[in-house]
Design a protein around this motif. Structure first.
Motif, PDB file in Angstrom:
ATOM      1  N   TRP A 191     102.391  79.411 -22.787  1.00  0.00           N
ATOM      2  CA  TRP A 191     101.779  78.268 -22.122  1.00  0.00           C
ATOM      3  C   TRP A 191     102.855  77.421 -21.456  1.00  0.00           C
ATOM      4  O   TRP A 191     103.963  77.358 -21.955  1.00  0.00           O
ATOM      5  CB  TRP A 191     101.007  77.405 -23.124  1.00  0.00           C
ATOM      6  CG  TRP A 191      99.937  78.092 -23.900  1.00  0.00           C
ATOM      7  CD1 TRP A 191      99.997  78.479 -25.212  1.00  0.00           C
ATOM      8  CD2 TRP A 191      98.628  78.478 -23.441  1.00  0.00           C
ATOM      9  NE1 TRP A 191      98.827  79.085 -25.604  1.00  0.00           N
ATOM     10  CE2 TRP A 191      97.959  79.090 -24.535  1.00  0.00           C
ATOM     11  CE3 TRP A 191      97.965  78.352 -22.217  1.00  0.00           C
ATOM     12  CZ2 TRP A 191      96.656  79.579 -24.430  1.00  0.00           C
ATOM     13  CZ3 TRP A 191      96.675  78.844 -22.127  1.00  0.00           C
ATOM     14  CH2 TRP A 191      96.034  79.450 -23.228  1.00  0.00           C
ATOM     15  N   PRO A 192     102.537  76.727 -20.370  1.00  0.00           N
ATOM     16  CA  PRO A 192     101.285  76.779 -19.586  1.00  0.00           C
ATOM     17  C   PRO A 192     101.248  78.013 -18.695  1.00  0.00           C
ATOM     18  O   PRO A 192     102.294  78.597 -18.373  1.00  0.00           O
ATOM     19  CB  PRO A 192     101.344  75.491 -18.773  1.00  0.00           C
ATOM     20  CG  PRO A 192     102.811  75.244 -18.577  1.00  0.00           C
ATOM     21  CD  PRO A 192     103.483  75.725 -19.835  1.00  0.00           C
ATOM     22  N   ILE A 211      96.427  75.363 -13.658  1.00  0.00           N
ATOM     23  CA  ILE A 211      97.401  75.401 -14.739  1.00  0.00           C
ATOM     24  C   ILE A 211      96.665  75.205 -16.060  1.00  0.00           C
ATOM     25  O   ILE A 211      96.094  74.134 -16.313  1.00  0.00           O
ATOM     26  CB  ILE A 211      98.483  74.315 -14.573  1.00  0.00           C
ATOM     27  CG1 ILE A 211      99.109  74.395 -13.183  1.00  0.00           C
ATOM     28  CG2 ILE A 211      99.538  74.457 -15.654  1.00  0.00           C
ATOM     29  CD1 ILE A 211      99.811  75.701 -12.877  1.00  0.00           C
ATOM     30  N   LEU A 212      96.665  76.230 -16.896  1.00  0.00           N
ATOM     31  CA  LEU A 212      96.023  76.158 -18.201  1.00  0.00           C
ATOM     32  C   LEU A 212      97.074  75.934 -19.276  1.00  0.00           C
ATOM     33  O   LEU A 212      98.162  76.522 -19.226  1.00  0.00           O
ATOM     34  CB  LEU A 212      95.262  77.456 -18.501  1.00  0.00           C
ATOM     35  CG  LEU A 212      94.161  77.864 -17.515  1.00  0.00           C
ATOM     36  CD1 LEU A 212      93.517  79.168 -17.949  1.00  0.00           C
ATOM     37  CD2 LEU A 212      93.107  76.767 -17.397  1.00  0.00           C
ATOM     38  N   ASN A 213      96.759  75.093 -20.242  1.00  0.00           N
ATOM     39  CA  ASN A 213      97.659  74.892 -21.368  1.00  0.00           C
ATOM     40  C   ASN A 213      96.900  75.069 -22.670  1.00  0.00           C
ATOM     41  O   ASN A 213      95.674  75.189 -22.682  1.00  0.00           O
ATOM     42  CB  ASN A 213      98.335  73.521 -21.293  1.00  0.00           C
ATOM     43  CG  ASN A 213      97.335  72.387 -21.170  1.00  0.00           C
ATOM     44  OD1 ASN A 213      96.498  72.198 -22.043  1.00  0.00           O
ATOM     45  ND2 ASN A 213      97.425  71.619 -20.074  1.00  0.00           N
ATOM     46  N   GLU A 214      97.623  75.065 -23.763  1.00  0.00           N
ATOM     47  CA  GLU A 214      97.014  75.360 -25.060  1.00  0.00           C
ATOM     48  C   GLU A 214      95.986  74.310 -25.460  1.00  0.00           C
ATOM     49  O   GLU A 214      94.990  74.617 -26.109  1.00  0.00           O
ATOM     50  CB  GLU A 214      98.103  75.464 -26.127  1.00  0.00           C
ATOM     51  CG  GLU A 214      97.630  76.061 -27.437  1.00  0.00           C
ATOM     52  CD  GLU A 214      98.764  76.391 -28.380  1.00  0.00           C
ATOM     53  OE1 GLU A 214      98.496  77.017 -29.418  1.00  0.00           O
ATOM     54  OE2 GLU A 214      99.926  76.037 -28.068  1.00  0.00           O
ATOM     55  N   GLU A 215      96.207  73.057 -25.065  1.00  0.00           N
ATOM     56  CA  GLU A 215      95.280  71.984 -25.422  1.00  0.00           C
ATOM     57  C   GLU A 215      94.014  72.014 -24.571  1.00  0.00           C
ATOM     58  O   GLU A 215      92.948  71.590 -25.020  1.00  0.00           O
ATOM     59  CB  GLU A 215      95.953  70.617 -25.264  1.00  0.00           C
ATOM     60  CG  GLU A 215      97.105  70.352 -26.222  1.00  0.00           C
ATOM     61  CD  GLU A 215      98.365  71.121 -25.848  1.00  0.00           C
ATOM     62  OE1 GLU A 215      98.539  71.415 -24.637  1.00  0.00           O
ATOM     63  OE2 GLU A 215      99.155  71.451 -26.745  1.00  0.00           O
ATOM     64  N   ASP A 216      94.101  72.486 -23.348  1.00  0.00           N
ATOM     65  CA  ASP A 216      92.949  72.554 -22.453  1.00  0.00           C
ATOM     66  C   ASP A 216      93.029  73.854 -21.667  1.00  0.00           C
ATOM     67  O   ASP A 216      93.655  73.928 -20.611  1.00  0.00           O
ATOM     68  CB  ASP A 216      92.932  71.349 -21.510  1.00  0.00           C
ATOM     69  CG  ASP A 216      91.691  71.326 -20.616  1.00  0.00           C
ATOM     70  OD1 ASP A 216      90.799  72.172 -20.825  1.00  0.00           O
ATOM     71  OD2 ASP A 216      91.620  70.479 -19.722  1.00  0.00           O
ATOM     72  N   SER A 217      92.387  74.881 -22.195  1.00  0.00           N
ATOM     73  CA  SER A 217      92.460  76.204 -21.577  1.00  0.00           C
ATOM     74  C   SER A 217      91.141  76.615 -20.931  1.00  0.00           C
ATOM     75  O   SER A 217      90.857  77.798 -20.784  1.00  0.00           O
ATOM     76  CB  SER A 217      92.864  77.249 -22.625  1.00  0.00           C
ATOM     77  OG  SER A 217      91.923  77.293 -23.688  1.00  0.00           O
TER      78      SER A 217
END
Length: 281
Positions: A38-39, A69-75
């Motif tokens: 991530w991201p 852009i995806l991250n672990e908190e908001d995928s």
């Protein structure tokens, strides 16, 4: 909005019926592996094909230059569709083609490619899995539905929405077959609210299926520049087979919003479209 224009009570019976449809609530990248970190800058398409015309009804579509852009908190992928209700009287084909953007186009890598069929009696999410990731589609099969197209959520008085404030618009559907899952239409909690010069909020998605025996419920929220919720309002609509509904609601702080929804019964066959003088190619 094939049948929105029909006068309520005067339309032929075949154009005023509630049909089964597939509600796509959300799509998220549930986990990653195979050396990915991530991201992740993701682009590509997710689409559904039903028996009405077998064309791709895009749920998510981004090219390389506008990847999300995806991250672990908001995928969660930001859905922009469907463009019309997904009719599920027969099986629905779900297609996914996602890539991860690299430093150059030659360094882009496939993230997920897959196809599966959804049947109306199937319950629970659909998961696509490979050696790199798991993509989860949260779905809901509704049996007697009409289509709601959110034509606009408008700030009635210019300047009444503070420039620094962000916001969020979501909806849910109630009814015998529906669960109270929120469908996100706009999430701008940490940035200024995207708005046109006429005061319309720029929704990322504007079509949902609604159980005709239930209601369409909106959640409207305003956030300060620090990300704290400062106002919230719930508003409900009773579904119709055709025509347009318009309601006004007030949030704390004098923010007045006008919501406009177009209603239409569903198209069951491509022939229904052609006899109305409009053919999908």
């Amino acid at each position: 909005m094939q049948y929105t224009h029909l006068i309520p009570g005067s339309a032929p019976r075949q154009y005023c019926r509630a049909a089964p449809s597939l509600q796509v609530v959300s799509i998220r990248l549930a986990e990653i592996q195979g050396g990915l970190e991530w991201p992740l800058p993701v682009y590509g398409t997710v689409a559904a094909r039903d028996h009405v015309d077998h064309n791709r009804n895009l749920l998510f579509a981004r090219n390389r230059s506008e990847c999300q852009i995806l991250n672990e908190e908001d995928s969660f992928l930001t859905l922009t569709g469907p463009s019309r209700a997904i009719v599920s009287e027969e099986s629905v084909v779900l297609e996914i083609q996602l890539k991860v953007r690299g430093r150059t186009k030659s360094q882009d890598m496939p993230l997920m490619n897959g196809v599966c069929s959804y049947y109306s009696r199937r319950e629970g999410p659909i998961c696509f899995r490979n050696c790199f990731c798991t993509v989860e589609l949260s779905l809901e099969g509704l049996q007697r539905t009409v289509q709601a197209t959110i034509l606009g959520v408008r700030v009635k008085e210019e300047g009444s929405w503070p420039k620094a404030f962000g916001g969020r618009v979501a909806c849910s559907v109630t009814g015998p077959d529906a669960s109270p899952q929120e469908i996100e239409l706009l999430d701008s909690r940490y940035t200024a609210m995207p708005m046109t010069s006429q005061g319309y909020l720029v929704l990322s998605r504007n079509v949902v299926s609604v159980d005709y025996r239930g209601s369409l419920n909106f959640v409207l929220e305003a956030y300060s520049d620090s990300g704290n919720k400062v106002a919230q309002k719930n508003e409900s609509f009773k579904p119709k087979f055709s025509n347009i509904s318009k309601q006004t609601c007030k949030l704390t702080g004098g923010i007045e919003l006008e919501i406009t929804v177009a209603w239409s019964s569903l198209v069951s066959e491509k022939w229904d479209i052609s006899v109305q003088g409009c053919v999908l190619l």
